[in-house]
Design a protein around this motif. Sequence first.
Motif, PDB file in Angstrom:
ATOM      1  N   GLN A 104      -0.511  13.271   7.271  1.00  0.00           N
ATOM      2  CA  GLN A 104      -0.510  14.681   6.972  1.00  0.00           C
ATOM      3  C   GLN A 104       0.692  15.340   6.958  1.00  0.00           C
ATOM      4  OE1 GLN A 104      -3.455  16.346   9.814  1.00  0.00           O
ATOM      5  NE2 GLN A 104      -2.726  18.545   9.612  1.00  0.00           N
ATOM      6  N   THR A 105       1.824  14.826   7.739  1.00  0.00           N
ATOM      7  CA  THR A 105       2.910  15.424   7.444  1.00  0.00           C
ATOM      8  C   THR A 105       4.096  15.040   6.430  1.00  0.00           C
ATOM      9  OG1 THR A 105       3.647  13.868   9.293  1.00  0.00           O
ATOM     10  CG2 THR A 105       2.607  16.427  10.221  1.00  0.00           C
ATOM     11  N   MET A 106       3.847  13.784   6.278  1.00  0.00           N
ATOM     12  CA  MET A 106       4.886  13.040   5.600  1.00  0.00           C
ATOM     13  C   MET A 106       4.505  12.325   4.187  1.00  0.00           C
ATOM     14  SD  MET A 106       7.326  11.540   8.449  1.00  0.00           S
ATOM     15  CE  MET A 106       8.690  11.240   7.259  1.00  0.00           C
ATOM     16  N   GLY A 107       2.899  12.329   4.435  1.00  0.00           N
ATOM     17  CA  GLY A 107       2.347  11.579   3.263  1.00  0.00           C
ATOM     18  C   GLY A 107       1.822  10.017   3.268  1.00  0.00           C
ATOM     19  N   ALA A 108       1.128   9.598   2.489  1.00  0.00           N
ATOM     20  CA  ALA A 108       0.830   8.313   2.620  1.00  0.00           C
ATOM     21  C   ALA A 108       1.708   7.037   3.016  1.00  0.00           C
ATOM     22  CB  ALA A 108      -0.427   7.810   1.738  1.00  0.00           C
ATOM     23  N   THR A 109       2.665   7.274   2.148  1.00  0.00           N
ATOM     24  CA  THR A 109       3.807   6.094   1.975  1.00  0.00           C
ATOM     25  C   THR A 109       4.325   5.994   3.448  1.00  0.00           C
ATOM     26  OG1 THR A 109       4.416   6.714  -0.105  1.00  0.00           O
ATOM     27  CG2 THR A 109       6.147   5.594   1.060  1.00  0.00           C
ATOM     28  N   ALA A 110       4.508   7.055   4.272  1.00  0.00           N
ATOM     29  CA  ALA A 110       5.211   7.092   5.496  1.00  0.00           C
ATOM     30  C   ALA A 110       4.065   6.328   6.428  1.00  0.00           C
ATOM     31  CB  ALA A 110       5.315   8.421   6.128  1.00  0.00           C
ATOM     32  N   THR A 111       2.896   6.478   6.132  1.00  0.00           N
ATOM     33  CA  THR A 111       1.842   5.893   7.006  1.00  0.00           C
ATOM     34  C   THR A 111       2.003   4.328   6.963  1.00  0.00           C
ATOM     35  OG1 THR A 111       0.298   7.861   7.065  1.00  0.00           O
ATOM     36  CG2 THR A 111      -0.488   5.587   7.426  1.00  0.00           C
ATOM     37  N   PHE A 112       1.936   3.917   5.884  1.00  0.00           N
ATOM     38  CA  PHE A 112       1.797   2.499   5.504  1.00  0.00           C
ATOM     39  C   PHE A 112       3.422   1.641   5.889  1.00  0.00           C
ATOM     40  CE2 PHE A 112      -1.678   3.853   2.962  1.00  0.00           C
ATOM     41  CZ  PHE A 112      -2.532   3.131   3.593  1.00  0.00           C
ATOM     42  N   ILE A 113       4.208   2.534   5.572  1.00  0.00           N
ATOM     43  CA  ILE A 113       5.709   1.991   5.922  1.00  0.00           C
ATOM     44  C   ILE A 113       5.625   1.818   7.767  1.00  0.00           C
ATOM     45  CG2 ILE A 113       8.081   2.489   6.189  1.00  0.00           C
ATOM     46  CD1 ILE A 113       7.831   3.731   3.412  1.00  0.00           C
ATOM     47  N   ALA A 114       5.188   2.796   8.241  1.00  0.00           N
ATOM     48  CA  ALA A 114       5.226   2.573   9.888  1.00  0.00           C
ATOM     49  C   ALA A 114       4.511   1.470  10.192  1.00  0.00           C
ATOM     50  CB  ALA A 114       4.526   3.902  10.440  1.00  0.00           C
ATOM     51  N   GLY A 115       3.214   1.169   9.579  1.00  0.00           N
ATOM     52  CA  GLY A 115       2.470  -0.203   9.904  1.00  0.00           C
ATOM     53  C   GLY A 115       3.197  -1.242   9.488  1.00  0.00           C
ATOM     54  N   SER A 116       3.962  -1.329   8.503  1.00  0.00           N
ATOM     55  CA  SER A 116       4.585  -2.538   8.335  1.00  0.00           C
ATOM     56  C   SER A 116       5.720  -2.699   9.088  1.00  0.00           C
ATOM     57  CB  SER A 116       5.272  -2.384   6.683  1.00  0.00           C
ATOM     58  OG  SER A 116       6.033  -3.478   6.482  1.00  0.00           O
ATOM     59  N   LEU A 117       6.304  -1.590   9.650  1.00  0.00           N
ATOM     60  CA  LEU A 117       7.672  -1.972  10.716  1.00  0.00           C
ATOM     61  C   LEU A 117       6.874  -2.472  12.004  1.00  0.00           C
ATOM     62  CD1 LEU A 117       9.383   1.437   9.783  1.00  0.00           C
ATOM     63  CD2 LEU A 117      10.143  -1.146   9.355  1.00  0.00           C
ATOM     64  N   PHE A 118       5.851  -1.928  12.267  1.00  0.00           N
ATOM     65  CA  PHE A 118       5.464  -2.400  13.936  1.00  0.00           C
ATOM     66  C   PHE A 118       5.061  -3.921  13.604  1.00  0.00           C
ATOM     67  CE2 PHE A 118       4.183   1.955  14.993  1.00  0.00           C
ATOM     68  CZ  PHE A 118       4.735   2.001  16.263  1.00  0.00           C
ATOM     69  N   ALA A 119       4.437  -4.432  12.442  1.00  0.00           N
ATOM     70  CA  ALA A 119       4.011  -5.685  12.295  1.00  0.00           C
ATOM     71  C   ALA A 119       5.602  -6.523  12.071  1.00  0.00           C
ATOM     72  CB  ALA A 119       3.343  -5.913  10.939  1.00  0.00           C
ATOM     73  N   PHE A 131       0.668  -1.109  -0.009  1.00  0.00           N
ATOM     74  CA  PHE A 131       0.031   0.066   0.242  1.00  0.00           C
ATOM     75  C   PHE A 131       0.901   1.332  -0.095  1.00  0.00           C
ATOM     76  CE2 PHE A 131      -3.865  -2.553   1.189  1.00  0.00           C
ATOM     77  CZ  PHE A 131      -4.654  -2.132   0.573  1.00  0.00           C
ATOM     78  N   ALA A 132       1.971   1.300   0.404  1.00  0.00           N
ATOM     79  CA  ALA A 132       2.973   2.251   0.690  1.00  0.00           C
ATOM     80  C   ALA A 132       3.211   2.631  -0.825  1.00  0.00           C
ATOM     81  CB  ALA A 132       4.230   2.136   1.443  1.00  0.00           C
ATOM     82  N   PHE A 133       3.471   1.721  -1.762  1.00  0.00           N
ATOM     83  CA  PHE A 133       4.051   2.013  -2.944  1.00  0.00           C
ATOM     84  C   PHE A 133       3.123   1.737  -4.157  1.00  0.00           C
ATOM     85  CE2 PHE A 133       7.655   1.087  -0.190  1.00  0.00           C
ATOM     86  CZ  PHE A 133       8.233   2.341  -0.030  1.00  0.00           C
ATOM     87  N   VAL A 134       1.927   1.445  -3.940  1.00  0.00           N
ATOM     88  CA  VAL A 134       0.971   1.062  -4.876  1.00  0.00           C
ATOM     89  C   VAL A 134       0.835   2.254  -5.860  1.00  0.00           C
ATOM     90  CG1 VAL A 134      -1.026   1.814  -3.631  1.00  0.00           C
ATOM     91  CG2 VAL A 134      -1.284  -0.074  -5.321  1.00  0.00           C
ATOM     92  N   GLN A 135       0.717   1.898  -7.046  1.00  0.00           N
ATOM     93  CA  GLN A 135       0.464   2.743  -8.201  1.00  0.00           C
ATOM     94  C   GLN A 135      -0.702   2.739  -9.138  1.00  0.00           C
ATOM     95  OE1 GLN A 135       4.288   2.681 -10.415  1.00  0.00           O
ATOM     96  NE2 GLN A 135       5.310   3.705  -8.649  1.00  0.00           N
ATOM     97  N   ALA A 136      -1.350   1.515  -8.985  1.00  0.00           N
ATOM     98  CA  ALA A 136      -2.415   1.147 -10.118  1.00  0.00           C
ATOM     99  C   ALA A 136      -3.803   0.433  -9.233  1.00  0.00           C
ATOM    100  CB  ALA A 136      -2.094   0.216 -11.025  1.00  0.00           C
ATOM    101  N   PRO A 137      -4.828   0.950  -9.934  1.00  0.00           N
ATOM    102  CA  PRO A 137      -5.970   0.292  -9.180  1.00  0.00           C
ATOM    103  C   PRO A 137      -5.929  -1.042  -8.928  1.00  0.00           C
ATOM    104  CG  PRO A 137      -6.731   2.149 -10.727  1.00  0.00           C
ATOM    105  CD  PRO A 137      -5.272   1.825 -10.888  1.00  0.00           C
ATOM    106  N   TRP A 138      -5.582  -1.851 -10.196  1.00  0.00           N
ATOM    107  CA  TRP A 138      -5.601  -3.219 -10.104  1.00  0.00           C
ATOM    108  C   TRP A 138      -4.760  -3.853  -8.865  1.00  0.00           C
ATOM    109  CZ3 TRP A 138      -1.449  -6.337 -10.623  1.00  0.00           C
ATOM    110  CH2 TRP A 138      -0.352  -5.966 -11.073  1.00  0.00           C
ATOM    111  N   GLN A 139      -3.574  -3.173  -8.597  1.00  0.00           N
ATOM    112  CA  GLN A 139      -2.811  -3.445  -7.429  1.00  0.00           C
ATOM    113  C   GLN A 139      -3.419  -3.366  -5.951  1.00  0.00           C
ATOM    114  OE1 GLN A 139       0.356  -0.987  -8.092  1.00  0.00           O
ATOM    115  NE2 GLN A 139       1.417  -2.024  -9.706  1.00  0.00           N
ATOM    116  N   VAL A 140      -4.295  -2.506  -6.250  1.00  0.00           N
ATOM    117  CA  VAL A 140      -5.268  -2.209  -4.907  1.00  0.00           C
ATOM    118  C   VAL A 140      -6.208  -3.373  -4.670  1.00  0.00           C
ATOM    119  CG1 VAL A 140      -6.997  -0.531  -3.685  1.00  0.00           C
ATOM    120  CG2 VAL A 140      -5.033   0.413  -5.190  1.00  0.00           C
ATOM    121  N   TRP A 141      -6.877  -3.596  -5.557  1.00  0.00           N
ATOM    122  CA  TRP A 141      -7.693  -4.773  -5.471  1.00  0.00           C
ATOM    123  C   TRP A 141      -6.968  -6.181  -4.942  1.00  0.00           C
ATOM    124  CZ3 TRP A 141     -12.817  -3.607  -5.338  1.00  0.00           C
ATOM    125  CH2 TRP A 141     -13.179  -2.463  -6.138  1.00  0.00           C
TER     126      TRP A 141
END
Length: 402
Positions: A366-381, A299-309
């Motif tokens: 809000q401060t660093m963008g969506a990529t940072a949000t999902f990278i942080a979630g991945s790191l906690f996991a 999710f941090a690096f997704v670029q296309a809708p088909w990847q989201v699905w």
Amino acid sequence: MQLQNKFAQKIPRTVWVLGFVSLLTDISSEMIHSILPLFLVSVLGANVLTVGLIEGVAEATASVLKVFSGVLSDYLGHRKGLAMLGYGLSTFVKPLFAIATSPTGVLIARFGDRLGKGIRVAPRDALVADFTSPEIRGAAYGLRQSLDTIGAFLGPLAAFTLMAASGNNFRLVFWLALIPGFLAVALLTVGVREAKTSRTQESRRNPLQWQALHSLGQRYWILVVVALLFNLGNSSDAFLLLRAEQTGISAPLVPLTLVVMNIAYSLSAYPLGILSDRLGKFGLLLGGLLLYALVYLGFAFVQAPWQVWGLFALYGLHLGMSQGLLLALVANIIPANLRGTAFGFLNLAVGLALLPASLLAGGLWQTMGATATFIAGSLFALAAVLLLLTQRHKYLKDINIK
């Protein structure tokens, strides 16, 4: 298929009944919850902050009460009564949604609904353990999760169908949501009995005493810490939906991503539960947490809708690999007379993590963008995975907790 049928025959009737109770309750609840934010904003004139406050208060209430209901079920030795009280309360407050004329009315209804959930969850999860042996607990919890998740995607589909047919009549949908709720309470009343193993002299001791909490064991408390650590990165699904829209999925199709997720969840939880009883729960649980880390990285690096699905489908698979298996693993390593207490504290840890997780995700977005949000979630996991790996020997020394 033959293997699945073999295990299905072993699973007690009570577990099947609890699964269908969950299915009906989720249909009822999700018929309301899926359209409640729209009702608050478009009909009652609430702002987004008010919607967030109502959800935050409701979920916090449920998290705290899960501990006390679990403890009480251990102390009294009666789980069914508390489960009935919880399911019944969630059902009987639903008319309050239909007659609400202000956000305060919705808050009262939502509070009552989550109060019911907080009362029922730990005793219900303990009932599943009371009626099953360690050899089939993975399948039992997986089955209940699968049926529950079927309700989670049938409810929104029913709501949107009724909204389309009735010309967006919110209150009519709220009234009709009572029907599956009543059916769930009736099924629980006649279809579930109290487990004999719940009534012991030990269960009369205070489960909150230090001696009782200590007897839950180091392996249990490690799992609680793992759940807390993991869920600090497990932010609200709202961020997944925002990311889907940001990637190019049109707004009307965004809710369908959750349908894809729940279908994958419901189709995988039961078969993977069966597999865990054959191959081991610990390894599959680790795999589920690691899959989450990879999905969030996607999710941090997704670029296309088909990847989201595809990522939403994999997210559902992660849920199938982790949610029921964690409960089964806990059930296999704790004393029978403290099951309610153990599930209560586990749910409390998860609930306490959800608010800071969403605040952290929102702040990073809000401060660093969506990529940072999902990278942080991945790191906690990944941190949760590493903690479990360092304690691996504690969970593999007993064949009953495979």
